[in-house]
Design a protein around this motif. Structure first.
Motif, PDB file in Angstrom:
ATOM      1  N   ILE A   1     -84.588 -81.620  87.555  1.00 56.73           N
ATOM      2  CA  ILE A   1     -85.834 -80.873  87.813  1.00 56.73           C
ATOM      3  C   ILE A   1     -86.138 -80.891  89.308  1.00 56.73           C
ATOM      4  CG2 ILE A   1     -88.338 -80.799  87.440  1.00 56.73           C
ATOM      5  CD1 ILE A   1     -87.846 -81.984  84.660  1.00 56.73           C
ATOM      6  N   ALA A   2     -86.030 -82.074  89.902  1.00 49.58           N
ATOM      7  CA  ALA A   2     -86.314 -82.215  91.332  1.00 49.58           C
ATOM      8  C   ALA A   2     -85.322 -81.418  92.184  1.00 49.58           C
ATOM      9  CB  ALA A   2     -86.273 -83.692  91.722  1.00 49.58           C
ATOM     10  N   LEU A   3     -84.053 -81.446  91.789  1.00 46.44           N
ATOM     11  CA  LEU A   3     -83.028 -80.729  92.546  1.00 46.44           C
ATOM     12  C   LEU A   3     -83.249 -79.218  92.481  1.00 46.44           C
ATOM     13  CD1 LEU A   3     -80.374 -80.968  94.170  1.00 46.44           C
ATOM     14  CD2 LEU A   3     -79.136 -80.920  91.990  1.00 46.44           C
ATOM     15  N   TYR A   4     -83.598 -78.711  91.297  1.00 49.66           N
ATOM     16  CA  TYR A   4     -83.777 -77.278  91.118  1.00 49.66           C
ATOM     17  C   TYR A   4     -85.059 -76.779  91.783  1.00 49.66           C
ATOM     18  CZ  TYR A   4     -83.826 -72.716  88.789  1.00 49.66           C
ATOM     19  OH  TYR A   4     -83.836 -71.363  88.539  1.00 49.66           O
ATOM     20  N   ALA A   5     -86.178 -77.449  91.463  1.00 52.48           N
ATOM     21  CA  ALA A   5     -87.472 -76.974  91.950  1.00 52.48           C
ATOM     22  C   ALA A   5     -87.773 -77.444  93.370  1.00 52.48           C
ATOM     23  CB  ALA A   5     -88.586 -77.440  91.007  1.00 52.48           C
ATOM     24  N   GLY A   6     -87.252 -78.612  93.746  1.00 53.98           N
ATOM     25  CA  GLY A   6     -87.600 -79.176  95.039  1.00 53.98           C
ATOM     26  C   GLY A   6     -86.647 -78.844  96.174  1.00 53.98           C
ATOM     27  N   ILE A   7     -85.383 -78.549  95.836  1.00 54.57           N
ATOM     28  CA  ILE A   7     -84.390 -78.278  96.882  1.00 54.57           C
ATOM     29  C   ILE A   7     -83.818 -76.868  96.755  1.00 54.57           C
ATOM     30  CG2 ILE A   7     -82.190 -78.999  97.875  1.00 54.57           C
ATOM     31  CD1 ILE A   7     -82.810 -81.837  97.009  1.00 54.57           C
ATOM     32  N   TYR A   8     -83.288 -76.546  95.574  1.00 47.41           N
ATOM     33  CA  TYR A   8     -82.649 -75.236  95.395  1.00 47.41           C
ATOM     34  C   TYR A   8     -83.628 -74.082  95.600  1.00 47.41           C
ATOM     35  CZ  TYR A   8     -80.933 -71.187  92.776  1.00 47.41           C
ATOM     36  OH  TYR A   8     -80.596 -69.915  92.395  1.00 47.41           O
TER      37      TYR A   8
END
Length: 368
Positions: free
Chosen positions: A103-110
């Motif tokens: 979730i963090a990788l998708y919403a926060g970085i990607y």
């Protein structure tokens, strides 16, 4: 689908004899679904203004006014907490951590990276490769194995032809949204075509590597080669004529490619075959339905139709391990056990020999 593939590849139970679905299987697939919903909701909150100017996304709930940002944030929070909680209830802290991290990788970085760098596609592909790892961990298995990482690599490589073709189809849309995509910065489409071809070529190396690592049977290489040849053929068409029609062809091929390659991966998995030889697993399968119950009839059919098997069976006088590349360890083990079993004639002969030796011993003692 990809989470289920990771879960089922462990040989974990899926359905009881009474028709009850295994709780961990439900929690794993449901947990990833909820985590995905959370990440997508956060993505749409962040990109609401850009979605409103794109034909492909302007009818989404937020830009169309059917849903407020507060409602979307509430949905993202609720689904995220429930998804991570569901993964935690499988008993695997690793699965829960991977769900939260994704979730963090998708919403926060990607998501924010889509407006800043073309590198966003490579980050987004990482997100897509994590679900099979979650499924594997949720089944109670360690990630110190080759199978889950091979599945993750398969998903990672697959996403590049899939997404680059999609981005080329909607190049005008991404330009209006001011996204930093390869297609947007590629006037002729040559870079896009090369990337599609390159990653299709990289994907051809995966089946031989899986076999070299001892994770797959040899037929996986043949089926993987056939599917990758289909993908490369579509990529070659796009390279020669970089039209939307050829990009659509690649996109459709990838939709066929993924489920078929996943099926081949599970069908030829040595882990699933060797699990059958374990007495504890054999007992478990009497009470629980596992993936083997689906795969075994398919493998048997494959052997019945196999040219290698038909050719060599006609030339055998005694049972021997199969020479067919499709053949699996469980069947060859069964044949080996049959060849090792003593015949009734041998048993009688051994008993006679034993009786003869006993009588001879008695006569010798009497003479003494």
């Amino acid at each position: 689908m990809t989470t289920f593939a990771g879960y089922a590849a462990t040989g974990a139970p899926l359905l009881s004899a009474g028709g009850v679905i295994d709780t961990s299987a439900i929690l794993a697939t449901g947990g990833v679904f909820l985590c995905s919903a959370s990440a997508n909701a956060l993505n749409q909150v962040y990109e609401c203004d850009r979605d409103a100017v794109m034909e492909r996304t302007k009818r989404r709930p937020l830009p169309s006014g059917k849903c407020s940002k507060n409602m979307a944030l509430g949905l993202a929070l609720t689904s995220g907490v429930c998804g991570i909680g569901a993964l935690a209830l499988t008993g695997s802290g690793t699965a829960a951590q991977l769900g939260a991290g994704n979730i963090a990788l998708y919403a926060g970085i990607y998501t924010p990276l889509k407006q800043r760098s073309e590198f966003n596609t490579w980050v987004g592909a990482l997100v897509g490769g994590i679900p099979p790892l979650i499924g594997w961990a949720a089944a109670g298995e360690s990630l110190y194995a080759s199978d889950p990482w091979l599945l993750a690599t398969l998903l990672y490589l697959w996403q590049f032809p899939h997404f680059f073709a999609l981005a080329w189809r909607y190049k005008a849309d991404y330009t209006r949204g001011n996204y930093k995509m390869v297609a947007v910065n590629d006037p002729t489409g040559l870079r896009t075509a090369r990337l599609v071809s390159n990653y299709a070529i990289y994907a051809t190396a995966l089946p031989p590597i899986a076999i070299a690592l001892g994770a797959q049977g040899s037929m996986f290489a043949l089926e993987g080669f056939a599917l990758n040849a289909l993908l490369l053929h579509a990529a070659n068409h796009f390279h020669r004529d970089r039209s939307k029609a050829n990009a659509t062809r690649i996109f459709r091929v990838t939709l066929l490619y993924l489920p078929l390659l996943l099926l081949a991966f599970l069908l030829h998995s040595k882990r699933l075959h060797s699990a059958h030889d374990d007495d504890s697993n054999s007992t478990l399968e009497k009470h629980w339905w596992t993936l083997r119950h689906v795969l075994d009839p398919i493998r048997d059919l494959g052997r019945d139709l196999c040219v290698h098997e038909l050719f060599f069976l006609q030339r055998r006088d005694t049972p021997q391990p199969s020479l067919c590349p499709f053949h699996l360890k469980s069947s060859s083990t069964k044949i080996e056990n049959q060849t090792k079993e003593p015949s009734s004639d041998n048993i009688t002969e051994n008993l006679c020999d034993s009786e003869f030796l006993n009588n001879k011993s008695k006569s010798t003692s009497e003479e003494g």
